[in-house]
Scaffold this motif. Sequence first.
Motif, mmCIF file in Angstrom:
data_model
loop_
_atom_site.group_PDB
_atom_site.id
_atom_site.type_symbol
_atom_site.label_atom_id
_atom_site.label_comp_id
_atom_site.label_asym_id
_atom_site.label_seq_id
_atom_site.Cartn_x
_atom_site.Cartn_y
_atom_site.Cartn_z
ATOM 1 N N PHE A 1 0.834 -1.210 0.000
ATOM 2 C CA PHE A 1 0.000 0.000 0.000
ATOM 3 C C PHE A 1 0.861 1.249 0.000
ATOM 4 N N ARG A 2 2.153 1.116 0.199
ATOM 5 C CA ARG A 2 3.039 2.274 0.280
ATOM 6 C C ARG A 2 3.415 2.773 -1.117
ATOM 7 N N ALA B 1 5.186 -3.587 -7.569
ATOM 8 C CA ALA B 1 6.323 -3.674 -6.654
ATOM 9 C C ALA B 1 6.526 -5.109 -6.168
ATOM 10 N N SER B 2 7.775 -5.429 -5.898
ATOM 11 C CA SER B 2 8.138 -6.679 -5.232
ATOM 12 C C SER B 2 8.995 -6.308 -4.032
ATOM 13 N N ASP B 3 9.528 -7.311 -3.348
ATOM 14 C CA ASP B 3 10.382 -6.999 -2.198
ATOM 15 C C ASP B 3 11.728 -6.422 -2.622
ATOM 16 N N LYS B 4 11.971 -6.294 -3.934
ATOM 17 C CA LYS B 4 13.189 -5.653 -4.426
ATOM 18 C C LYS B 4 13.037 -4.134 -4.488
ATOM 19 N N ASN B 5 11.814 -3.657 -4.505
ATOM 20 C CA ASN B 5 11.569 -2.207 -4.535
ATOM 21 C C ASN B 5 11.637 -1.668 -3.111
ATOM 22 N N LEU B 6 12.838 -1.368 -2.681
ATOM 23 C CA LEU B 6 13.074 -1.035 -1.270
ATOM 24 C C LEU B 6 12.864 0.442 -0.950
ATOM 25 N N ASP B 7 12.834 1.299 -1.965
ATOM 26 C CA ASP B 7 12.580 2.722 -1.700
ATOM 27 C C ASP B 7 11.075 2.916 -1.645
ATOM 28 N N ARG B 8 10.522 2.930 -0.423
ATOM 29 C CA ARG B 8 9.085 3.037 -0.222
ATOM 30 C C ARG B 8 8.809 4.153 0.783
ATOM 31 N N ILE C 1 9.691 -7.311 10.108
ATOM 32 C CA ILE C 1 9.841 -7.474 8.676
ATOM 33 C C ILE C 1 8.528 -7.940 8.071
ATOM 34 N N ASP C 2 8.075 -7.238 7.052
ATOM 35 C CA ASP C 2 6.864 -7.577 6.332
ATOM 36 C C ASP C 2 7.205 -7.478 4.866
ATOM 37 N N ARG C 3 7.320 -8.604 4.169
ATOM 38 C CA ARG C 3 7.787 -8.600 2.780
ATOM 39 C C ARG C 3 6.849 -7.837 1.865
ATOM 40 N N LEU C 4 5.587 -7.707 2.249
ATOM 41 C CA LEU C 4 4.641 -6.993 1.416
ATOM 42 C C LEU C 4 4.777 -5.481 1.551
ATOM 43 N N ASP C 5 4.823 -4.979 2.796
ATOM 44 C CA ASP C 5 4.831 -3.534 3.010
ATOM 45 C C ASP C 5 6.121 -2.972 3.597
ATOM 46 N N TYR C 6 6.806 -3.749 4.419
ATOM 47 C CA TYR C 6 8.040 -3.264 5.051
ATOM 48 C C TYR C 6 9.123 -4.341 4.958
ATOM 49 N N PRO C 7 9.714 -4.523 3.761
ATOM 50 C CA PRO C 7 10.726 -5.578 3.599
ATOM 51 C C PRO C 7 12.001 -5.259 4.353
#
Length: 306
Positions: free
Chosen positions: A227-228, A259-266, A300-306
């Motif tokens: 959602f971010r 987005a996937s867990d590779k998109n770390l700039d959220r 750690i939340d792979r969906l919203d906060y990896p």
Amino acid sequence: MASTYVDVILDRAHRDLLDSAVRNVLATERALETFAQIADGLPLSSVARDCRAPYAYRHAVARHTSLCPGATEAALGFLSAFDLGRTLTFDKALLRAYQWARPGSGPSFECRLIELVARAVHGLAVLLYWRRHLIHDKVWAAKDPTYTVDAVTKPHPDSGRFKSPFYHPEYQMEDQYPDGIADVVGYWAENRILGGVVLLDRSDSWDDERNPEPNVFLHSSYDNVTFRVWRALDEQQQALVDFLLSRSPAWACPLPLLASDKNLDRIDVEYATHRKVYRDFWERRLPPAYGRFQEPHCVIDRLDYP
């Protein structure tokens, strides 16, 4: 929106590239399905669920598993009449910024091209919504008055009232949008076709050589997608630009970008505007008080906060 000056501000090369880019997007099956739903008057139930619409399981839209006859044809007729210089309006400053950016030169050109395409998708959805085809009602109003567009948007004890069944949960501020509720539909169309509402980092005056502009951000409303607000990876933005500039209909379409867990700039939604990540400053309401944002998660939340 500001007046259109496409044929005045843009040279032939920039105009042709933009025109081709928009047409590449409109030629996708996803775009046709999206605009066909607007012509229909109701989203498909599968789309409503995927967009996290709370009414998807409880209202008449849950029955809407296929498009009504004539919706696809209406969308095709509308999109086939698209003319870059006459159908849409664009801000003069944005067109000049795109004109100043040399094709293939770097982030400035890529971001302006993507922004213009996003605004084109948005603007076309606004225009089609205003036409009020409401094909669904023409098919069903006499057969079942409980299965109409109004039936979906009337007050509901569980979900309240929805002024339009087409919306992104974070972009419903119709009272402050230039085109009102039609802009809500426009943001929904961006999300469905592109993968999210396209946002830009407005925090600096970027320079391709000394201070390159960051990649575009997207704000998605999809099931099992964060959602971010998230920033596109280099390979995602490059794949999108390659598709937009492609002259081959067989070119692989990367849409929707997700987005996937590779998109770390959220960025938390509440903080994005203060970080100056937006397309238009008025697109979302600011938090009640500056600095009162959602607390960061410590797990750690792979969906919203990896």
